[in-house]
Write an enzyme that holds these catalytic residues in place. Structure first.
Site, PDB file in Angstrom:
ATOM      1  N   SER A  65       1.049  -1.242  -0.006  1.00  0.00           N
ATOM      2  CA  SER A  65       0.111  -0.167   0.035  1.00  0.00           C
ATOM      3  C   SER A  65       0.890   1.230  -0.009  1.00  0.00           C
ATOM      4  CB  SER A  65      -0.885   0.085   1.055  1.00  0.00           C
ATOM      5  OG  SER A  65      -2.125   0.759   1.047  1.00  0.00           O
ATOM      6  N   ASP A  93      -8.679  -6.153  -4.895  1.00  0.00           N
ATOM      7  CA  ASP A  93      -8.205  -4.976  -4.123  1.00  0.00           C
ATOM      8  C   ASP A  93      -9.038  -3.950  -5.240  1.00  0.00           C
ATOM      9  OD1 ASP A  93      -6.996  -2.559  -3.339  1.00  0.00           O
ATOM     10  OD2 ASP A  93      -5.202  -3.402  -3.538  1.00  0.00           O
ATOM     11  N   HIS A 100      -7.908  -5.077  -0.546  1.00  0.00           N
ATOM     12  CA  HIS A 100      -6.555  -4.611  -0.302  1.00  0.00           C
ATOM     13  C   HIS A 100      -6.009  -5.007   0.864  1.00  0.00           C
ATOM     14  CE1 HIS A 100      -3.783  -1.201  -0.708  1.00  0.00           C
ATOM     15  NE2 HIS A 100      -3.990  -0.885   0.604  1.00  0.00           N
TER      16      HIS A 100
END
Lengths: 378, 378
Positions: free
Chosen positions: B151, B316, B349
């Site tokens: 991320s 995601d 995610h």
């Protein structure tokens, strides 16, 4: 093409108590209604348009009120439009509990002489449909040629088909779903928390304190708005374009998307009632007709007798195509006449409100079919 | 498999001024750091792990501090784990501006003797990387065998490869993107608005008033959390399951998903600093290495000399697969050695933090390759 519509809202009052699904009873209530076109002698050409979260009875034309605003579905409903008011008698009803003239949290509770505020009972999609049925009674309409709506309006159309099977000849449900997903409920609950936790909410009695939970309402609207647009559409419209010459390294508006969303939030907070927002999101969350039938949507829809058109948009991630497809499958399973319309539009959930030749062309054709089948003259 | 790690955080202080991208200069600062494993004699086995929004230097093992909590990536980093600390010397750094011991808004500004609060300068991904480079200097590490992160951590890994090409032999960027989309920025801005509009925010100086913008932080976290999970995963885990026996027709917790999200929000508001949340979301929004190269990501990545692994997860939707694929394409375009790993995981995610045999197996293999290429003994 006829002259532009000028619509005059009328308040229709009901003194017969309305039993709500929550157990509460509304002793009396009034609904703000607008109509377009002319009801024919056989009363067979009536179309009910159901609205979504923030809309109202003002579906089409120019309002006769001070705002003079265009109706929220003016591209769909009007003379020569897909839902042709030269042919159909169209009714728009502001839902019970909303804030555009119908009885709701901002109305005065006759028992106390004060605004209902947070004491207004929670209503469900089914309650709305019951209240709308009395509007139909008042107009002497035994059966609607069609009940149509998008999003939450599409849920009402579905609920009509199940709750009043003899009174709906065609059910047109657009960009909708037969029940919210966990993600949908999650977004609604965050929006509610934003409002409920705003100190100006004052447990829903903000009006008595002369304040408005503006910040919470604005955040709630911003969250909602993100879910109405597709990722691609947002990228196309706003991308990473800056509103300012260069990055400011601060929390003011920098990107166009920030400017757009904050503006949407602020505007909404100026005209929409917070208690209404809360109760409408709850009506969305609660809607689940399959629940009374052991989880079987097909069994729930077996109550219906209408013909159906289920329309949806490929990039709608709020109520994704699969949510519509499961309605279509359930209707087929119980032998209903169902058409489906999948539109490959980039605009996400909001596409149901936008002008798109394929979408409007298909709706126009479907309503011509309705006219033929219900014997409505051109 | 060796004994479980017990990690001892250390504060590394820097008195040399740090020039930030915003133009501001930090005269002195300190970073909280944790290390695992042993730096070899040639200092060739160092791996830097970069953290995402709410994580810290405490990457693996059991913290030696009071909390005794397990590191946020303990399933990935440790003895015998994919990033094997029997082989690699792993460094976790709490980013500048964060709230877990490194200099940030909750620290005392030596010039005023008061907490920085909202006066702490906004920092960027590039600033973090510059600050981390000085940590590497302090350890005498000329080049990292790998810089890895998920991320926002993956953005730092990418930034490292471009900003310090000679100091990164492998760049492992997971569930990340080379720039946020309009929708990503939109979610961040709504979260910020929730905090900024909380009356307890007090323009960022809440600490001086002895309050915390708890409501805003909680709403911000709830919004974020929705984007970390996939729609399907949420449906699977929570669906429409009620937390209560039956619908209550009120605004308390009714659905499981509401209970879960509100709990996440409340928990977060107890430990995370609001100013830190604001500045980290801004660092996310600002990251856009292509911007200095006329919008060409390939030109930006042409600065790098590392080998790359770009990993991403099919469900995601925060940083969608396409965002990773465009990084892969840009790297190929400039002739970099790039592997990509697409994992068909249902968890959205958050999958980058979860244990998945295929994901961990591939990372393990990639790090074995790193060990071979960098001459790190098993």
């Amino acid at each position: 093409m006829s002259a532009p519509l000028v619509a005059t809202p009328q308040l229709v009052e009901f003194s017969e108590p309305l039993q709500l699904r929550s157990g509460a009873v509304l002793e009396r209530y009034a609904l703000m209604v607008e109509t377009y076109g002319t009801l024919n002698a056989s009363r067979s050409n009536a179309v009910l348009v159901c609205h979504a979260l923030n809309a109202s009875h003002h579906v089409a034309g120019v309002g006769a009120d001070a705002a003079q605003s265009l109706g929220w579905w003016d591209n769909m409903v009007g003379p020569g439009k897909p839902v042709d008011t030269d042919r159909f008698f169209v009714i728009g009803v502001n839902n019970l509990g909303s804030c555009f003239g119908s009885t709701g949290p901002t109305s005065i509770d006759a028992r106390t002489g004060r605004a209902w505020g947070a004491n207004f009972p929670l209503v469900t999609v089914e309650d709305w449909v019951d209240a709308q049925a009395r509007v139909a009674d008042r107009f002497g309409i035994e059966a609607f040629a069609a009940v149509i709506g998008g999003s939450l309006g599409g849920m009402q159309a579905l609920a009509w088909s199940m709750r009043y099977p003899k009174r709906v000849r065609h059910c047109v449900s657009i960009a909708s779903t037969a029940r919210l997903s966990a993600q949908n409920i999650a977004f609604n609950d965050v929006a509610r928390q934003a409002i409920l936790s705003d100190p100006d909410f004052r447990e829903g009695h903000y009006a008595e304190f002369g304040v408005v939970p503006r910040r919470g309402l604005s955040v709630a609207r911003m969250i909602g708005h993100i879910t109405y647009l597709s990722d691609d559409d947002m990228a196309e419209k706003f991308g990473r374009t800056l509103r300012v010459d260069d990055i400011q390294y601060g929390y003011g508006v920098e990107f166009e998307i920030e400017s757009y969303l904050r503006h949407q939030g602020d505007k909404f907070a100026q005209y929409f009632d917070a208690n209404t927002y809360l109760l409408i999101t709850k009506a969305l969350d609660y809607f689940d007709p399959a629940r009374d039938f052991g989880g079987s949507l097909a069994a729930a829809l077996a109550q219906s007798e209408a013909r159906f058109l289920i329309a949806y948009f490929t990039t709608d991630w709020r109520f994704a195509p699969e949510r519509s497809r499961e309605v279509v499958r359930a209707l087929l399973e119980v032998g209903r006449d169902v058409s489906y319309l999948e539109i490959d539009a980039p605009h996400g959930h909001d596409a149901f409100l936008l002008d798109d030749a394929r979408y409007h062309g298909a709706l126009r054709g479907y309503f011509e079919g309705i006219a033929r089948r219900t014997g409505v003259a051109a």
